[in-house]
Scaffold this active site. Sequence first.
Site, short mmCIF file in Angstrom:
data_model
loop_
_atom_site.label_atom_id
_atom_site.label_comp_id
_atom_site.label_asym_id
_atom_site.label_seq_id
_atom_site.Cartn_x
_atom_site.Cartn_y
_atom_site.Cartn_z
N GLU A 1 0.81 -1.23 0.00
CA GLU A 1 0.00 0.00 0.00
C GLU A 1 0.85 1.28 0.00
OE1 GLU A 1 -4.17 -0.70 1.68
OE2 GLU A 1 -2.78 -0.94 3.38
N HIS B 1 -0.35 5.59 7.95
CA HIS B 1 -1.48 4.72 7.62
C HIS B 1 -1.58 3.64 8.69
CE1 HIS B 1 -4.32 2.08 5.79
NE2 HIS B 1 -3.44 1.09 5.78
N HIS C 1 -4.44 0.84 11.19
CA HIS C 1 -5.75 0.22 11.45
C HIS C 1 -6.13 0.54 12.89
CE1 HIS C 1 -3.82 -2.91 8.57
NE2 HIS C 1 -4.24 -1.85 7.90
N HIS D 1 -11.26 -0.91 6.72
CA HIS D 1 -9.82 -1.01 6.57
C HIS D 1 -9.06 -0.25 7.68
CE1 HIS D 1 -6.19 -0.52 3.58
NE2 HIS D 1 -5.80 -0.65 4.81
#
Lengths: 238, 238, 238, 238
Positions: A80, A99, A101, A169
């Site tokens: 990603e 980024h 979760h 996500h």
Amino acid sequence: MTLPAADPALVEKIALANRILYRYGVVDGFGHVSARHDKSPSHFLLARNMAPALVKREDIVTFDLDANALDAAGRRVYLERFIHAEIYRARADVQAVVHSHSPSVIPFGVTGQMLQPVFHMSAFVGEGSALFEIRDVAGDTDMLVSNGKLGAALAACLGSRSIVLMRGHGSTAGGGSVEQAVYRALYAEVNARLQMQAKLLGEVKYLNAQEAAKAAAINDTQVPRVWELWRQEIGPIE
Amino acid sequence: MTLPAADPALVEKIALANRILYRYGVVDGFGHVSARHDKSPSHFLLARNMAPALVKREDIVTFDLDANALDAAGRRVYLERFIHAEIYRARADVQAVVHSHSPSVIPFGVTGQMLQPVFHMSAFVGEGSALFEIRDVAGDTDMLVSNGKLGAALAACLGSRSIVLMRGHGSTAGGGSVEQAVYRALYAEVNARLQMQAKLLGEVKYLNAQEAAKAAAINDTQVPRVWELWRQEIGPIE
Amino acid sequence: MTLPAADPALVEKIALANRILYRYGVVDGFGHVSARHDKSPSHFLLARNMAPALVKREDIVTFDLDANALDAAGRRVYLERFIHAEIYRARADVQAVVHSHSPSVIPFGVTGQMLQPVFHMSAFVGEGSALFEIRDVAGDTDMLVSNGKLGAALAACLGSRSIVLMRGHGSTAGGGSVEQAVYRALYAEVNARLQMQAKLLGEVKYLNAQEAAKAAAINDTQVPRVWELWRQEIGPIE
Amino acid sequence: MTLPAADPALVEKIALANRILYRYGVVDGFGHVSARHDKSPSHFLLARNMAPALVKREDIVTFDLDANALDAAGRRVYLERFIHAEIYRARADVQAVVHSHSPSVIPFGVTGQMLQPVFHMSAFVGEGSALFEIRDVAGDTDMLVSNGKLGAALAACLGSRSIVLMRGHGSTAGGGSVEQAVYRALYAEVNARLQMQAKLLGEVKYLNAQEAAKAAAINDTQVPRVWELWRQEIGPIE
């Protein structure tokens, strides 16, 4: 490759950022943090494919804005990395991207609700988070932002905001420095937890737009205080 | 007993798995993890009756698919070894099984609700968890799956799914490797916590069947990344 | 004082119990655990007035069933030692008592709701916890069970159950051994947390009376397993 | 400056208080604790602008009641020192003040709900917390109490209570000693968490005014017990 080497202090700071985010539960075995290259705005620095808690200076790889690695030397890279590439392309003001979760943020994305600033520490959320629905861009996918088209769509959805939720996500936060991006990712998680609790208690009075703008500005002057704490808590890397 | 010795690396991995599951709160003083014997598909490896956090290589015992211990040498074995035996008998694809009382999963079982994949990390939940009601099989029991008949009923309830909830008890997850079974048990716990929170916030948009299948497939390629973290966090055993 | 000395292993076990309960968040700076004297059923052993996490063997004081200290030697004793005295007086089967402000249990007491067994680990809750309303006994008090009359009322409220909730205060659990009392106090806390979550999710199917009785009996045979873990986690005291 | 030096034991205690509050999650990288100067009621002691977890004796600065630093020697001071100054001015009985963003308290402030004593440990909340709405005093601000006018308004809102919630920001607790102020800040956080949970379970029976007054009085005699624990947990500073 004629690109000059990045500032070693910046590389070190990215390794440190990975470990801070792990220590505070923003990332677990997954998630990543990058910084724009200090010598070239069209490149960025990001760890090879590995758990954030283990990242060392030598694991940091240089990428261009098409998410091509310049010096991976055969090492696997994150699927990603396009998240980072396309946000750097779209947002000249962004110098670092996280980024994750981050757990408390997930319930907001899957119920289509915005993060809103419950307290001044998360004033950077401003008038609310963006929400990225990958189905709208590419139908039924593996949920990963694993190519430039998806990355560009995510960056467009982020717009000028500080954070975008990704349905099913996680989320992605940008900042004007590694410190600010880490601060935002961490207090987005805190805000999400408090916002959930507050919503269960009753009608929530969020910071309004003027309060959020003023508080965000003053908070930014205090980031070095907390960064010093986080740096000492992690200690030397290696 | 003419069965060849199991691969020492597999025995070591089972001990490690026990400790990872304890570190992340999936098991406490109770719960267990097994692997199918690498030299004989009709045998499996499981610790003697003890707390998972304390398991060492020499505590691993070999069982046949009737849950008879081959080399217990007088040591007590788990009352619920039948869970493992019957799942290995029913599911040729399963190479490892985790049974736990993973806390956030319990409220789903006792309210008759399925785990559903809130985010891509738990895509293995697919179209939902199974639910085992021991009362339907054997009336009022001590809740334990302590014989072959109950084990077979549990395995039948699991079917082709990755995880089965056990009402008033816990849950059991299977995987194609020790790493995958541990990953599933751990992210089932994470998913349960997030799913509870999301349900309190509003209407939840879960991964659909296509998204879940695609995400599960890509995630499996990333398990070694997180396993390396967990392995380093536990460090050498003994 | 002609009372023979208590078994040093029992005294040691009480110190250990204090520390286990602290490690697992059942007690904080407050709360206490006692055991009936092994040489005299009309005496019990309880630490002097101090934080549970710091208790050592030499801090254990002997009391009679009127809650008089025999060997305090000027040391302060707990204001609420009457909880222990009166339960030992009323319940010949109880060999150990834990009083705590275990957090997840508090919301049940103040809303007048019973703990009920969500899973087999807390089967000892049986058909539900008792609830002690100190106002009914003594009007507006400082909430403490600080004399024999209040202690006797609490013991009467406990009846033959394993645990009594105390409105606006905490809870008290009894057991047939130190190990069992600690187990019950700890899993009462776990059960409370899970029961709260389950109630928010939907209609809860608790263990019925037959299941609870059978599960409690079989679980008692497994307590040594978890006690060995807890003992090793605390390590040597001093 | 002719002000005599503060008692070194008091200075040490403030450093310790900072670290206790961090250890228990009442403060994070932000928040602060002060004490009134033991030789001059019109002065107080407060750390320079830094993370509480890192405060040492030499970081403690002396301020007058206009929040002017006497001995900062160029070091940055907290923007919100006016909280402390104005509470010391208004409340002769207050000897120590804790300002924090204690997480569980935040949802109460933003939904306009009072903390009320769920159990005897938080009896100091008495008939409820005050709520400070900075908008009512100064319109849309950066949410910080960063001048004397705002500090005085906050102190007026606190009145004779032990704690005031600050909408969209945090809370501030006062006490008759450093130990008591720390105790109150910590158990306000615990109470908030329990009160939230209790409200989700049903109708809550709080301590009434008589119970709260009596329990608060007796609890104050037990604070040294828990302070000794906290002191030992932090250990020597430096």
